[in-house]
Scaffold this active site. Structure first.
Site, short mmCIF file in Angstrom:
data_model
loop_
_atom_site.label_atom_id
_atom_site.label_comp_id
_atom_site.label_asym_id
_atom_site.label_seq_id
_atom_site.Cartn_x
_atom_site.Cartn_y
_atom_site.Cartn_z
N ASP A 1 56.24 -27.47 -81.43
CA ASP A 1 56.45 -28.47 -80.38
C ASP A 1 56.00 -29.80 -80.96
O ASP A 1 54.86 -29.93 -81.41
CB ASP A 1 55.62 -28.13 -79.13
CG ASP A 1 56.08 -26.82 -78.51
OD1 ASP A 1 57.29 -26.57 -78.50
OD2 ASP A 1 55.22 -26.05 -78.04
N ASP B 1 63.22 -18.23 -70.46
CA ASP B 1 61.78 -18.21 -70.21
C ASP B 1 61.47 -17.01 -69.32
O ASP B 1 62.10 -16.83 -68.28
CB ASP B 1 61.34 -19.49 -69.48
CG ASP B 1 61.31 -20.68 -70.43
OD1 ASP B 1 61.40 -20.47 -71.65
OD2 ASP B 1 61.20 -21.82 -69.94
#
Lengths: 198, 250
Positions: free
Chosen positions: B130, B11
């Protein structure tokens, strides 16, 4: 030594340039026939579609230039396929260095329902020639492709995916690999270094 | 034989790695390039960079980062996070990214997937989804999991693959961060429903979770972040144990 990377309408060309930089080799990306003719080593990379790539090479006078090269030439991925006689992709007449056809992985032969295109790390075996000097049999390299060249008298490495096919070809000064040495970790770096030593 | 892939995910915010503790081999764990090079040297098969920057400078910082990664890392990598246009993708690929992942923008405008596949090839278009299970059904979530939709995950991935997505990165929100294992049921269902590779994501905590993702989840690749960043399972050890379970890894 001056190495050139042939510039045409195919992706992934800069990855090859960066990989050479990691080896401390400066290369020039060019579509200038004079520069290509006079290079010590020529790399012909590419990710893309065969018929539009061949059209571009003809339009820019590069097809004839590539066919007549006498110095070591390395075709990578689409570059390898374009060095063959023809490709099933867009029913394309290619450069004809390797007298064989490029075929599509077919679902009817795909008994184990493998995902097509092949994407990821697979092994190369039956390694022959200077490109693979110092590499172990069954070394892993990185592939992304939906078309393949069959096994032939010019095969210098083979891979199995649905069927056995040519992971590498060699004829005279022309070398070609279906996988991406520029993305294949230390093994790929060794192959690029071997090529530049030819 | 084609190997199953292990993919560390980094990330990135404002060009820096968000999670992570110190590794002996690198001085700046916040530098995504140093961490990426370390993972590549340890045997990672691919890398995913997820940009969570929210500022206007986003595209510039990300293309600069991609260029640095491409110069120093010798394995393929994917870049995702807020990608919404052909121009975004062209900039990332031009700077050396191998693939890009699209998520919310592709859901809002599915035509984007086809456009990207035609311009750059399906092989570099990863659809990130997701997903969350509610009342026994898996649904698509957007905006980093903050926004629910009525779309069923299986329907969306099938549509996206028909449009030209070349790979699916499936993150289960129910499992993400739990370290209780990947969501095997939906991973398997997606993998069997589409003819492109599926990356399982969310929930990795032990070696067995990876083995389960490959054997029961039928995943082609498995992605994890914190177990690598916090050095809970070193990649060479992970691969050794996966291999011992009879799964082909590099």
């Amino acid at each position: 030594m001056n190495t050139v990377i042939i510039k045409y309408n195919a992706g992934n060309i800069r990855s090859v340039l960066f990989a050479l930089e990691r080896l401390g080799v400066e290369a020039e990306v060019t579509d200038d026939p004079e520069k290509i003719r006079h290079a010590s080593h020529v790399i012909f990379p590419g990710v893309g579609e065969a018929s539009s790539a061949m059209r571009y090479l003809h339009e820019h006078g590069l097809a004839e230039v590539i066919r007549k090269l006498k110095q070591p030439v390395l075709g990578i991925c689409l570059g390898m396929q374009l060095l063959c006689d023809s490709s099933e992709e867009g029913e394309t007449a290619c450069l004809g260095i390797f007298p064989q056809r490029v075929l599509k992985f077919r679902n009817e032969e795909n008994k184990e329902r493998r995902k097509i295109p092949q994407m990821g790390w697979n092994t190369i075996a039956g390694l022959k020639g200077p490109l693979f000097e110092g590499l172990d049999e069954n070394e892993y390299v990185y592939f992304v492709h939906g078309y393949y060249a069959e096994l032939s008298a010019y095969t210098t490495a083979q891979t199995n995916f649905i069927l056995g096919y040519s992971a590498a070809l060699q004829k005279d000064n022309f070398y070609a690999v279906q996988f991406h040495p520029e993305k294949s970790g230390a093994a790929g770096e060794r192959i690029l270094r071997n090529f530049l030593r030819i | 034989m084609l190997a199953k892939r292990i993919i560390p995910c980094l990330d990135v915010k404002d060009g820096k790695t968000v999670k992570g503790i110190n590794f002996e081999n690198i001085t700046d764990v916040g530098d995504p390039v140093a961490l990426a090079a370390l993972y590549a040297a340890q045997g990672a098969d691919e890398l995913v960079f997820l940009d969570i920057t929210a500022t206007h400078e986003k595209r510039k910082t990300m293309t600069e980062l991609v260029r640095r990664v491409a110069h120093q890392v010798n394995i393929p990598f994917t870049v995702g996070g807020g990608i919404g246009s052909e121009e975004d993708v062209a900039a990332l690929l031009d700077n050396g990214a191998d693939k890009i992942s699209v998520n919310t923008a592709a859901f809002r405008d599915p035509g984007l997937i086809g456009k990207l596949a035609r311009s750059f090839g399906s092989q570099c278009v990863v659809l990130a989804v997701d997903t969350k299970m509610e009342n026994g059904e898996w649904y698509v979530y957007l905006n980093g999991g903050r926004q629910a939709t009525n779309a069923r995950t299986l329907d969306w991935v099938k549509q996206a693959v028909d449009l030209g997505a070349g790979e699916i990165l499936l993150t289960s929100m129910n499992n993400d961060g739990t370290k209780n294992g990947f969501a095997l049921g939906i991973t398997r269902a997606v993998s069997e429903a589409v003819h492109v590779p599926v990356i399982a994501s969310g929930g990795a905590g032990t070696v067995q979770h990876f083995i389960d993702a490959f054997k029961e989840g039928k995943a082609d690749a498995a992605l994890a972040a914190s177990i690598f960043h916090y050095k809970e399972i070193p990649i060479p050890e992970l691969k050794k144990q996966i291999r011992a379970a009879g799964i082909v890894v590099r």
